[in-house]
Scaffold this active site. Structure first.
Site, PDB file in Angstrom:
ATOM      1  N   LYS A   1       0.476  -0.932  -8.785  1.00  0.00           N
ATOM      2  CA  LYS A   1       0.277   0.037 -10.179  1.00  0.00           C
ATOM      3  C   LYS A   1       0.953  -0.153 -10.960  1.00  0.00           C
ATOM      4  O   LYS A   1       0.898  -0.232 -12.229  1.00  0.00           O
ATOM      5  CB  LYS A   1       0.235   1.391  -9.641  1.00  0.00           C
ATOM      6  CG  LYS A   1      -0.951   1.785  -8.885  1.00  0.00           C
ATOM      7  CD  LYS A   1      -0.961   3.368  -8.727  1.00  0.00           C
ATOM      8  CE  LYS A   1      -2.435   3.736  -8.154  1.00  0.00           C
ATOM      9  NZ  LYS A   1      -2.491   3.313  -6.475  1.00  0.00           N
TER      10      LYS A   1
ATOM     11  N   GLU B   1      -3.062  11.246 -15.652  1.00  0.00           N
ATOM     12  CA  GLU B   1      -3.787  12.018 -14.565  1.00  0.00           C
ATOM     13  C   GLU B   1      -3.310  11.210 -13.501  1.00  0.00           C
ATOM     14  O   GLU B   1      -3.148  10.032 -13.178  1.00  0.00           O
ATOM     15  CB  GLU B   1      -4.850  12.384 -14.839  1.00  0.00           C
ATOM     16  CG  GLU B   1      -5.902  11.295 -14.169  1.00  0.00           C
ATOM     17  CD  GLU B   1      -5.921   9.773 -14.701  1.00  0.00           C
ATOM     18  OE1 GLU B   1      -5.411   9.692 -15.712  1.00  0.00           O
ATOM     19  OE2 GLU B   1      -6.015   8.951 -13.952  1.00  0.00           O
TER      20      GLU B   1
ATOM     21  N   SER C   1      -1.816  -4.545  -1.500  1.00  0.00           N
ATOM     22  CA  SER C   1      -1.563  -3.895  -2.615  1.00  0.00           C
ATOM     23  C   SER C   1      -0.290  -2.986  -2.633  1.00  0.00           C
ATOM     24  O   SER C   1       0.173  -2.680  -3.833  1.00  0.00           O
ATOM     25  CB  SER C   1      -2.748  -3.020  -2.951  1.00  0.00           C
ATOM     26  OG  SER C   1      -3.085  -1.950  -1.875  1.00  0.00           O
TER      27      SER C   1
HETATM   28  C1  LIG Z   1      -3.682   3.439  -5.748  1.00  0.00           C
HETATM   29  C2  LIG Z   1      -3.764   2.387  -4.922  1.00  0.00           C
HETATM   30  C3  LIG Z   1      -4.972   1.721  -4.613  1.00  0.00           C
HETATM   31  C4  LIG Z   1      -6.147   1.932  -5.057  1.00  0.00           C
HETATM   32  O1  LIG Z   1      -6.541   1.675  -6.261  1.00  0.00           O
HETATM   33  P1  LIG Z   1      -7.249   0.441  -7.043  1.00  0.00           P
HETATM   34  O2  LIG Z   1      -7.517   0.629  -8.588  1.00  0.00           O
HETATM   35  O3  LIG Z   1      -8.507   0.507  -6.462  1.00  0.00           O
HETATM   36  O4  LIG Z   1      -6.203  -0.764  -6.737  1.00  0.00           O
HETATM   37  C5  LIG Z   1      -4.562   0.780  -3.454  1.00  0.00           C
HETATM   38  N1  LIG Z   1      -3.329   0.574  -2.847  1.00  0.00           N
HETATM   39  C6  LIG Z   1      -2.370   1.200  -3.216  1.00  0.00           C
HETATM   40  C7  LIG Z   1      -1.360   0.896  -2.625  1.00  0.00           C
HETATM   41  C8  LIG Z   1      -2.421   2.164  -4.110  1.00  0.00           C
HETATM   42  O5  LIG Z   1      -1.280   2.762  -4.475  1.00  0.00           O
END
Ligand SMILES: *Cc1c(COP(=O)(O)O)cnc(C)c1O
Length: 393
Positions: free
Chosen positions: A86, A108, A375
């Site tokens: 993020k 938000e 992610s």
């Molecule tokens: C917020 C989040 C997601 C989901 O958001 P996307 O916009 O689909 O990437 C996925 N993995 C993590 C670790 C997150 O914090």
């Protein structure tokens, strides 16, 4: 960069006129600065010095050997500052806000992760930071509320409507319209009205740009598969986009099937949704007969959004992308498995992608290559998983 508002029939700007004018200003400035060498240099500087990029493309050799199929590589977004992808987007947008002369940032948040990533960059750039959060979510995510406050943000609990993410979005949009002269709305995923989907994609594409270079260095060729979890779709589109023109590379998005696709407790917007307009843009969405977003659920709080980015909606319709889903149970199994086999505790969101890869790799021969986007890291989820699995692990 070329202006792109629609992806096939998806995307657009379905908002009242007064908001449209404000969004147009964001779009004009985004297209202006994104091609400017100084802007790119400043972004690259903060990625190196603050985020910790480039992060590794790690060959998960133990997991690969255990499954006995395709080679599995992990793109380590979990190693970024704040522990997820993020920050790629929040740094990019806060730099844009600075160029636009804005001093006040609003955002938000549902689960709180985007709020924390926003509060982080606002602290670093000395911006005032207001985070709108449904009152129910502030109770569910008390620790993230405290994190945001620690970082100097003001968290505003939203008491309208269902007191969750949807109402927080409405509150943030109202604030944006009223205070646009000094305020910038920092949106957290590749969703919402134009220009957010393309802007968030652009800032997250650093994931795929690095991964492409790294796999060419490490394997001398492109991968066969890219796999990422899909909530709003930002980490997935960030990995996928730099490979979209490479037709031989298959792209697979993994949605949360929650307690099962045959229950109401999931957030599989592509798998089970239909075209509709939510939050100012057209996408595949889980909606009732009147077009209202349905309640959604996943064990991974970051994946429970009732829509999905317009570009994913488009790739699903054209067949460029394949979209599948993984249940809570399989994601929890993958959460434990990756921890045990590689010593890496993944975010529950990322564990959805890992779970799919664990099935896929076995079906492929050992010449094939899969890149999965890790992610985020799972420290934030350990207490929750302890509550679910307890001593059974
Ligand atoms: C917020 C989040 C997601 C989901 O958001 P996307 O916009 O689909 O990437 C996925 N993995 C993590 C670790 C997150 O914090």
């Amino acid at each position: 960069m070329e202006r792109k508002e629609f992806f096939g029939e998806f995307g657009g700007t379905f908002v009242p006129e007064n908001l449209k004018a404000v969004l147009d200003d964001v779009a004009v400035n985004f297209y202006k600065y994104i091609d400017e060498p100084e802007f790119k240099e400043e972004l690259a500087y903060y990625h190196r010095q603050y985020t910790g990029r480039p992060n590794p493309l790690y060959f998960a050799e133990k997991l690969t050997n255990k499954l006995g199929g395709a080679k599995i590589y992990l793109k380590r977004e979990d190693l970024n500052h704040t522990g997820a992808h993020k920050i790629n987007n929040t740094i990019g947008q806060v730099l844009l806000a600075k160029r636009m002369g804005k001093k006040r940032i609003i955002a938000e948040t549902g689960a709180g992760q985007h709020g924390v990533a926003t509060a982080t960059v606002c602290a670093m750039f000395g911006m005032e930071c207001i985070i709108y959060m449904g009152e129910i979510d502030t109770e569910r995510q008390a620790l993230n509320v405290y994190r945001m406050k620690l970082l100097g943000a003001k968290v505003v609990p939203v008491t309208m409507g269902t007191r969750t993410l949807k109402d927080a979005v409405d509150a943030a949009l109202m604030d944006f319209i009223e205070n646009a002269d000094n305020t910038y709305y920092l949106l957290g995923s590749a969703v919402g009205p134009h220009p957010y989907p393309i802007m968030v994609r652009e800032f997250q594409s650093i994931i795929g740009i690095e991964a492409r270079k790294q796999i060419l260095e490490q394997e001398g060729r492109l991968p066969d598969y890219l796999v990422a979890c899909v909530g709003g779709g930002s980490n997935a589109i960030g990995l996928f986009h730099p490979f979209v023109e490479d037709k031989e590379v298959k792209i697979v998005g993994v949605e949360p099937a929650g307690r099962g696709l045959d229950t109401l407790d999931h957030a599989a917007s592509i798998t089970l949704g239909s075209p509709g307009v939510i939050h100012g843009f057209r996408c595949l969405t889980l909606q009732d007969e009147t077009g209202e977003p349905l309640p959604v659920y996943s064990v991974a709080a970051g994946l429970d959004y009732p829509g999905v980015g317009p570009e994913h909606s488009h790739y699903s319709e054209t067949g460029r992308g394949e979209y599948t889903s993984v249940t809570d149970k399989d994601a929890l199994d993958a959460f434990v498995e990756l921890s045990r086999v590689e010593g890496i505790i993944p975010a529950l969101e990322s564990a959805h992608a890992v779970a799919h890869v664990m099935k896929l790799a076995k079906e492929l021969d050992d010449e094939k290559i899969i890149i999965v986007n890790l992610s985020g890291r799972g420290d934030k989820d350990v207490e929750q998983v302890k509550g679910i699995l307890g001593d059974s692990i």
